[in-house]
Design a protein around this motif. Sequence first.
Motif, PDB file in Angstrom:
ATOM      1  N   VAL B 160     -80.512  38.213   5.682  1.00  0.00           N
ATOM      2  CA  VAL B 160     -81.750  38.690   5.061  1.00  0.00           C
ATOM      3  C   VAL B 160     -81.722  40.213   4.931  1.00  0.00           C
ATOM      4  CG1 VAL B 160     -84.254  38.815   5.307  1.00  0.00           C
ATOM      5  CG2 VAL B 160     -83.076  36.695   5.834  1.00  0.00           C
ATOM      6  N   LEU B 161     -81.102  40.869   5.916  1.00  0.00           N
ATOM      7  CA  LEU B 161     -80.981  42.327   5.836  1.00  0.00           C
ATOM      8  C   LEU B 161     -80.148  42.740   4.636  1.00  0.00           C
ATOM      9  CD1 LEU B 161     -80.480  43.706   9.453  1.00  0.00           C
ATOM     10  CD2 LEU B 161     -82.301  44.228   7.859  1.00  0.00           C
ATOM     11  N   LEU B 162     -79.173  41.894   4.281  1.00  0.00           N
ATOM     12  CA  LEU B 162     -78.315  42.222   3.146  1.00  0.00           C
ATOM     13  C   LEU B 162     -79.088  42.200   1.835  1.00  0.00           C
ATOM     14  CD1 LEU B 162     -75.003  40.270   3.842  1.00  0.00           C
ATOM     15  CD2 LEU B 162     -75.317  42.730   3.734  1.00  0.00           C
ATOM     16  N   GLN B 163     -80.196  41.506   1.816  1.00  0.00           N
ATOM     17  CA  GLN B 163     -80.899  41.281   0.525  1.00  0.00           C
ATOM     18  C   GLN B 163     -81.392  42.524  -0.193  1.00  0.00           C
ATOM     19  OE1 GLN B 163     -83.882  38.243   1.194  1.00  0.00           O
ATOM     20  NE2 GLN B 163     -82.367  36.639   0.994  1.00  0.00           N
ATOM     21  N   PRO B 164     -81.909  43.568   0.345  1.00  0.00           N
ATOM     22  CA  PRO B 164     -82.249  43.829   1.741  1.00  0.00           C
ATOM     23  C   PRO B 164     -83.744  43.633   1.941  1.00  0.00           C
ATOM     24  CG  PRO B 164     -82.113  45.856   0.489  1.00  0.00           C
ATOM     25  CD  PRO B 164     -82.092  44.726  -0.498  1.00  0.00           C
ATOM     26  N   ASP B 165     -84.108  42.958   3.005  1.00  0.00           N
ATOM     27  CA  ASP B 165     -85.514  42.678   3.267  1.00  0.00           C
ATOM     28  C   ASP B 165     -85.769  42.897   4.746  1.00  0.00           C
ATOM     29  OD1 ASP B 165     -88.048  41.712   3.576  1.00  0.00           O
ATOM     30  OD2 ASP B 165     -87.707  39.836   2.493  1.00  0.00           O
ATOM     31  N   LEU B 166     -86.082  44.143   5.094  1.00  0.00           N
ATOM     32  CA  LEU B 166     -86.263  44.521   6.492  1.00  0.00           C
ATOM     33  C   LEU B 166     -87.456  43.781   7.093  1.00  0.00           C
ATOM     34  CD1 LEU B 166     -85.133  46.340   8.666  1.00  0.00           C
ATOM     35  CD2 LEU B 166     -86.651  48.132   7.889  1.00  0.00           C
ATOM     36  N   GLY B 167     -88.524  43.647   6.315  1.00  0.00           N
ATOM     37  CA  GLY B 167     -89.741  43.018   6.825  1.00  0.00           C
ATOM     38  C   GLY B 167     -89.497  41.600   7.308  1.00  0.00           C
ATOM     39  N   THR B 168     -88.879  40.776   6.434  1.00  0.00           N
ATOM     40  CA  THR B 168     -88.640  39.383   6.800  1.00  0.00           C
ATOM     41  C   THR B 168     -87.674  39.286   7.971  1.00  0.00           C
ATOM     42  OG1 THR B 168     -88.991  38.778   4.507  1.00  0.00           O
ATOM     43  CG2 THR B 168     -87.963  37.140   5.900  1.00  0.00           C
ATOM     44  N   SER B 169     -86.645  40.149   8.004  1.00  0.00           N
ATOM     45  CA  SER B 169     -85.702  40.040   9.119  1.00  0.00           C
ATOM     46  C   SER B 169     -86.381  40.393  10.434  1.00  0.00           C
ATOM     47  CB  SER B 169     -84.454  40.895   8.906  1.00  0.00           C
ATOM     48  OG  SER B 169     -84.658  41.888   7.985  1.00  0.00           O
ATOM     49  N   LEU B 170     -87.276  41.369  10.398  1.00  0.00           N
ATOM     50  CA  LEU B 170     -87.999  41.692  11.632  1.00  0.00           C
ATOM     51  C   LEU B 170     -88.862  40.514  12.071  1.00  0.00           C
ATOM     52  CD1 LEU B 170     -89.145  45.407  11.190  1.00  0.00           C
ATOM     53  CD2 LEU B 170     -87.541  44.477  12.849  1.00  0.00           C
ATOM     54  N   MET B 171     -89.442  39.819  11.092  1.00  0.00           N
ATOM     55  CA  MET B 171     -90.275  38.666  11.448  1.00  0.00           C
ATOM     56  C   MET B 171     -89.443  37.554  12.069  1.00  0.00           C
ATOM     57  SD  MET B 171     -93.146  38.517   8.472  1.00  0.00           S
ATOM     58  CE  MET B 171     -94.065  37.112   9.071  1.00  0.00           C
ATOM     59  N   ILE B 172     -88.227  37.353  11.552  1.00  0.00           N
ATOM     60  CA  ILE B 172     -87.360  36.333  12.160  1.00  0.00           C
ATOM     61  C   ILE B 172     -87.023  36.731  13.598  1.00  0.00           C
ATOM     62  CG2 ILE B 172     -85.143  35.145  12.012  1.00  0.00           C
ATOM     63  CD1 ILE B 172     -85.246  35.443   9.021  1.00  0.00           C
ATOM     64  N   VAL B 173     -86.723  38.022  13.777  1.00  0.00           N
ATOM     65  CA  VAL B 173     -86.402  38.497  15.129  1.00  0.00           C
ATOM     66  C   VAL B 173     -87.587  38.258  16.054  1.00  0.00           C
ATOM     67  CG1 VAL B 173     -85.941  40.547  16.519  1.00  0.00           C
ATOM     68  CG2 VAL B 173     -84.710  40.193  14.385  1.00  0.00           C
ATOM     69  N   MET B 174     -88.800  38.574  15.581  1.00  0.00           N
ATOM     70  CA  MET B 174     -89.979  38.417  16.425  1.00  0.00           C
ATOM     71  C   MET B 174     -90.227  36.943  16.758  1.00  0.00           C
ATOM     72  SD  MET B 174     -92.779  41.259  15.275  1.00  0.00           S
ATOM     73  CE  MET B 174     -92.621  41.209  13.520  1.00  0.00           C
ATOM     74  N   ALA B 175     -90.076  36.086  15.736  1.00  0.00           N
ATOM     75  CA  ALA B 175     -90.273  34.657  15.982  1.00  0.00           C
ATOM     76  C   ALA B 175     -89.235  34.156  16.974  1.00  0.00           C
ATOM     77  CB  ALA B 175     -90.186  33.885  14.669  1.00  0.00           C
ATOM     78  N   GLY B 176     -87.988  34.597  16.809  1.00  0.00           N
ATOM     79  CA  GLY B 176     -86.911  34.180  17.709  1.00  0.00           C
ATOM     80  C   GLY B 176     -87.182  34.651  19.131  1.00  0.00           C
ATOM     81  N   ALA B 177     -87.589  35.914  19.253  1.00  0.00           N
ATOM     82  CA  ALA B 177     -87.878  36.459  20.578  1.00  0.00           C
ATOM     83  C   ALA B 177     -89.021  35.679  21.217  1.00  0.00           C
ATOM     84  CB  ALA B 177     -88.240  37.937  20.473  1.00  0.00           C
ATOM     85  N   GLY B 178     -90.014  35.336  20.404  1.00  0.00           N
ATOM     86  CA  GLY B 178     -91.140  34.553  20.907  1.00  0.00           C
ATOM     87  C   GLY B 178     -90.677  33.216  21.453  1.00  0.00           C
ATOM     88  N   MET B 179     -89.753  32.562  20.743  1.00  0.00           N
ATOM     89  CA  MET B 179     -89.255  31.262  21.190  1.00  0.00           C
ATOM     90  C   MET B 179     -88.522  31.394  22.525  1.00  0.00           C
ATOM     91  SD  MET B 179     -90.301  28.978  19.167  1.00  0.00           S
ATOM     92  CE  MET B 179     -89.330  27.538  19.576  1.00  0.00           C
TER      93      MET B 179
END
Lengths: 680, 374
Positions: B160-179
């Motif tokens: 997702v960072l390659l797209q580049p879409d920093l916002g969505t990648s941060l959200m994936i990181v946050m969701a992952g960290a939450g899990m």
Amino acid sequence: MYHDDYSEKLFSRRAFVIGGLQLCGLVILGVRLAWLQIAQGKRYKMLSDKNRINIKILPPPRGEIVDRFGVPLAVNNQTYRVLIIPEQTDNIEKSLRALQSVIYVEEEHIDRILKEASKTAKFIPLRIKEGLSWGDVARVEVRLPDLPGIFIDVGDIRSYPYRDATAHIVGYVRAASKEDLEDNDPVLRLPGFRIGKTGIEKVYDKEMRGRPGAAEVEVNVVGREVRELKRKDPLFGSRVTLSIDGELQRITQEVLSEHISASAVVMDAYSGAIYAMASYPAFDPNAFVRGLTKEEWAVISEDPTHPQTNKAVSGQYPPGSTFKMISALAGLEKGTITRDTLIFCPGHYEYGKSRYHCWKRGGHGYVNLEKALQESCDTFFYEMAVEVGINAIADMARRFGLGDTLGLELGGERSGLIPDEAWKKKTMGVSWYPGETIISSIGQGNVLTTPLQLAVMTARMVNGGIGVKPWITGYVGEEYLERRDWDKIDVNPKHLALVRSGMDRVVNNRKGTAYSSRIDIEGMEMGGKTGTSQVQRITAEQRRLGIKNEDLPWRQRHHALFVGYAPISDPRYVCAVVVEHGIGGSTAAAPIAKILLEQTQRRDPAGTQMQPEIIDKDKKESKTRLEDFSGQNNQELEKPSFTIPPKKPKMQGQSLMQDFAPAPAPTQKTVNKIEGIYND
Amino acid sequence: MQSMFRENDLGIAHKFARINWGLVLLIFCLAGIGIASLYSAAGGSFDPWASRQLVRFGVGVIGMFIIAMMDIRWWYKLTWPIYFIGIIMLVFVEAKGHVGMGAQRWIDLGFIHLQPSELMKIAVIMALARHFHGLSPEQVRRIQYLVVPALVVCAPVGLVLLQPDLGTSLMIVMAGAGMVFIAGAPLRLFIGSAILTMISVPIIWQFLRDYQKQRVMTFINPESDPLGAGYHITQSKIAIGSGGVEGKGFMQGTQSHLNFLPEKQTDFIFTLWVEEWGLFGGLFLLSLIFLIFAIGFGIAMRCRHTFGRYLALGMSLNFSLYVFINISMVMGLIPVVGAPLPLVSYGGTSMLAALIGFGLMMSCSIHRHSKVTR
């Protein structure tokens, strides 16, 4: 047990933390909402009810392009234009139609604006028409209440005072195309904003563009500005300083215009700085800025002499006899000939079953190298070349910058062609045969060069073998781009001196092919070499009938070439001239070179140092252009009239020197040279 | 007692009865707010947004029910295939973007422009739920069991960072960290990562090129771009603030209608809603969201298998990330990142992703007593 107590508790704890965070988040959002709507509610309500906040984009003034003396080659002139802001009208088309009843607006403009309006944000003004006359401005201003969304402002329009003379170097700007808009710079969407499409305008477009500013203004219900809330001034684009001498450039273009199609380059022999580079015919870049009509475009695009092409860098011509110095240097290096080698020229050279003609029917008799150059004897080179071989000649040619592009930042360069055995094997799959070496040695056959390459070749010959490369940009803003640290090329200086002596005699010996074009001013004499290259073979039939080249159709006539340098005592400037189908190097090209080198020496651009843009911090932040209604400054472009400056005695050069600081001396040699010109 | 036995085969009718109708009602309410706002945004017209949104919602709700009815063990088994299909779609848009010259983040399915990165968030949460399912708390505390989660998160984030879409990648990181947090990973891991991030940011900053720094700066502080995001936020705040406590009334929002808000139908739909419905409308919307959180929490707590618990809470977390980011953005609390308000904003993928998420949440609820074996 599937769930043990511990994991049950752990999960509950963690789930409560997550739930708590979610609740916290919602509370924060609720509090923020209440703060905005209760505590700040009144303020915002007032802002939205009485006044609306609008954003006004302040376009950045594009950086100018100036020549080495600071004379502008591309400037911004102010123009009155009529714009429309789509969000301020209920019906764009109705507003435009109403405008049409006030001033003349072409139907295509209406269509274009309707199309643009559907694509861009509603608060961005769209340009309807530019270059309004005073009458039109007054008419629109009076009817403004009936024209919702429409207003008049002053905007910049790019203008090129030297018109076609600098068209190929400076290039032009045009409105951004669809592909350009993919680059998300919001400034591209400004009304009438244009970007560099060719030439220096394109190469340094980003640097010259600057950055837009913006002002947040309160507007009342009828759209009138009440006050400015916030402001960020635009940043000026950088100024680009070229090595070009604008006046010399204009003279060059003017001189070339006596022919149907021609190009020329004037260059510094030591630094590679280009002082003038012209290609005729050219076009008026101002016409491209305002937008060409279909007819104008047809005239330019269908012209068989290609006005849009910069032939100085992309025209490829057989160099003809201007190539003979290369062959000579190859022969000298290989030891095939020496200074004293004599070859008998009976007017032709027999090799195998073929006969290769010298241009002089009766022959030149016994000639040595200098005389062979002076009178451009072909036979001398035919005979020598057979022994030297094509590979040695090609190798020498490449050392002098032929056969490949030279990296001029302007782009558009063609590489020309220096054939050798490997090239032929690769492209045609057959072996080289010696007859090709013979015609290649006088710059015919497959040999191709550009005028720029010929200038570089000449520079490297007369500067003692310094491998200069051409450049044209001195400064972009304050950034210094001039290059001077060139490596030496591998060539024997004694051989160069001998060849230079031959080039001296071409012009200054009574029997030289360019004697009639000599510069007869002491200390300014030029040297050089003529070249006449066949576009097609002279048939035996033509030879027998004695058909003259000028009787042939234009397309079949010979190209006329000349490469020159000056002054002969200590060369500082070189030039290359190509007149397409100009019949004879000595009759068509050499006279042009004479004018150019004489003018160059009089103006002496090498004696001045280019100045970077002095960045004045106050000036850098521009005042708003939209408020700048101070008088119409839409002056008629004045065309610089063509006058060759009166002959100046040499001492006058010194007063020039007081105006401009002397060039930083790169080498001891140039220091001597500058003193040599001004102090003797 | 019901909990003493496992019910692995429920009948359709039984399942239907177990659907969490409260949640369904809340979803309909949120979507209704969205459609009403879109109707208003178009100046009192179903065209061009409201009608299409209605169709998408209808299709999405049917999909949601199907997902909810499907046995949770199916979803358990399908987790990895779904995850890898998601990765393949991300690679596909990346490759296609290269060919098509330009950042393309979606696949055109005809009726919808599908953004794989949105669906990938769901796949990541599923994959993590599955990974942690059946791991004992002791195992979760060991670092070797966190290698797989790290890979599961990093692969899509990189793409997702390659797209580049920093916002969505941060959200994936946050969701992952939450899990990982939900699964019970030690707290020192999170504290450690936070410290590490704080240390590494200035160091990485040194190595960035000027234009990269510029890009990050624009991301962090959009006000530096006076023509873009900063302008939108100012206008959004004026619109919200001027709505006051009672709002200007349905279809009466002046700011939004005067086109001061360029993205009013997507990211700024909340602004339009509260301009017209005031603080009351805003708090009503937040209450709906609160109830959805509460239901998600309840489902997770009542679920008898770890997979379902993690999945249900994960989906609730994912939903809340969207909500917080979107609403804080339009109220000027955080930089502009361009995240929609799920179910309310106009947009096919975000609607679809939200309904899939709720479908899975409901499946956890319906099949809360199923026995999910590793």
